[in-house]
Design an enzyme around this catalytic site. Structure first.
Site, PDB file in Angstrom:
ATOM      1  N   GLU A 138       0.817  -1.211   0.000  1.00 34.17           N
ATOM      2  CA  GLU A 138       0.000   0.000   0.000  1.00 34.17           C
ATOM      3  C   GLU A 138       0.852   1.263   0.000  1.00 34.17           C
ATOM      4  O   GLU A 138       0.502   2.259  -0.646  1.00 34.17           O
ATOM      5  CB  GLU A 138      -0.958  -0.020   1.189  1.00 34.17           C
ATOM      6  CG  GLU A 138      -2.053  -1.077   1.048  1.00 34.17           C
ATOM      7  CD  GLU A 138      -3.030  -1.079   2.212  1.00 34.17           C
ATOM      8  OE1 GLU A 138      -2.941  -0.169   3.068  1.00 34.17           O
ATOM      9  OE2 GLU A 138      -3.883  -1.985   2.263  1.00 34.17           O
ATOM     10  N   HIS A 172     -10.002   1.043   0.586  1.00 40.37           N
ATOM     11  CA  HIS A 172     -10.482   0.098   1.595  1.00 40.37           C
ATOM     12  C   HIS A 172     -12.003  -0.036   1.593  1.00 40.37           C
ATOM     13  O   HIS A 172     -12.560  -0.701   2.464  1.00 40.37           O
ATOM     14  CB  HIS A 172     -10.001   0.535   2.993  1.00 40.37           C
ATOM     15  CG  HIS A 172      -8.495   0.509   3.130  1.00 40.37           C
ATOM     16  ND1 HIS A 172      -7.697   1.498   2.606  1.00 40.37           N
ATOM     17  CD2 HIS A 172      -7.670  -0.392   3.724  1.00 40.37           C
ATOM     18  CE1 HIS A 172      -6.429   1.209   2.881  1.00 40.37           C
ATOM     19  NE2 HIS A 172      -6.390   0.080   3.541  1.00 40.37           N
TER      20      HIS A 172
END
Length: 278
Positions: A138, A172
């Site tokens: 990420e 997310h």
């Protein structure tokens, strides 16, 4: 119609988000399984690891020839440079974020309690996903790649911090969808949970982006990301018992240290050979 460079870079950045998240759903034979299923965790870690390598390489192939040869290389701009100062670029932000959790760390009291609280009964795949593969992939994608694309598009650094943090938080969203599909969570409850998580993710993303721009390397954001995954939110709502005053004091001191060091440690990187962004 040709898009303005700023908007073109934003489209590409959203495209990076789609590729990264979409890579986790290419395993069609596992779409009906929850994210914590071992097979799903393994496949998704393979997908995101490929993105961690492939997306920076893609940016290098696409933009490499346009980067001046007398300046930082593409990989340096992506925060992937190799230099002894990487140690400092990782250690100082890590120490800084630890100060915010001073109260939580004091409440854990011992190393064994810390290990039990963090790792507990997690499987090897869960540990790798949460503390290694997740933070590394990420940060490389949403800090390194997205920052490079947005900055090359002409966005100001303040805008880069905001936009990259929004993109990081939106990455997310699929967790909330999974809660509804696999755990029977009500839509309103899942959306509320997502809203709270999004706020936290945006704040963390802004901090990680600040660290990245200051240090010029993803090492600091990766360590901070992994540590925050370990600790969750500071345990201020768990302060009870005879030592409550002492624990509250530690939380307050930790917060004050975090705020003070936020402005104090940043100038250390002003002359760093790693720092490639203003």
């Amino acid at each position: 119609m040709v898009l303005d460079p700023c908007w073109s870079s934003l489209v590409v950045s959203v495209g990076l988000l789609v590729v990264f998240v979409g890579s986790m759903y290419i395993w069609v034979d596992h779409l009906s399984l929850p994210r914590d299923h071992p097979a799903v965790m393994l496949r998704r870690q393979i997908s995101t690891s490929v993105c961690t390598v492939g997306l920076p390489l893609g940016i290098w192939l696409w933009w490499g020839s346009s980067v001046p040869t007398d300046g930082p290389s593409v990989f340096r701009l992506l925060g992937l440079g190799v230099d002894w100062q990487v140690v400092v670029a990782a250690a100082l932000p890590f120490a800084h974020i630890c100060s915010l959790y001073l109260g939580s760390l004091v409440m854990l009291r011992t190393l064994s309690n810390f290990v039990a609280a963090v790792f507990g009964d997690k499987s090897t795949l869960e540990i790798l996903r949460t503390f290694v593969v997740g933070p590394v992939s990420e940060e490389v994608v949403f800090r390194g790649c997205v920052t490079f694309v947005l900055a090359r598009g002409g966005w100001s650094y303040s805008a880069v911090i905001v936009l990259s943090s929004v993109i990081f938080a939106l990455a997310h969203l699929h967790h909330a969808i999974g809660q509804i599909l696999f755990f029977g969570t009500g839509k309103s409850h899942a959306l509320l949970s997502f809203a709270l998580d999004t706020t936290y993710l945006f704040l963390f993303g802004s901090y990680a982006e600040f660290v990245f721009l200051r240090t010029g390397h993803v090492a600091g954001p990766v360590l901070c990301h992994a540590f925050c995954n370990m600790m969750g939110l500071p345990s201020v709502f768990q302060v009870t018992g005879p030592h409550a005053s002492y624990h509250w004091a530690c939380h307050i001191v930790g917060l004050l240290l975090f705020v003070a060091l936020f402005f104090a440690y940043a100038p250390v990187f002003a002359a760093s050979s790693l720092r490639v962004w203003p």
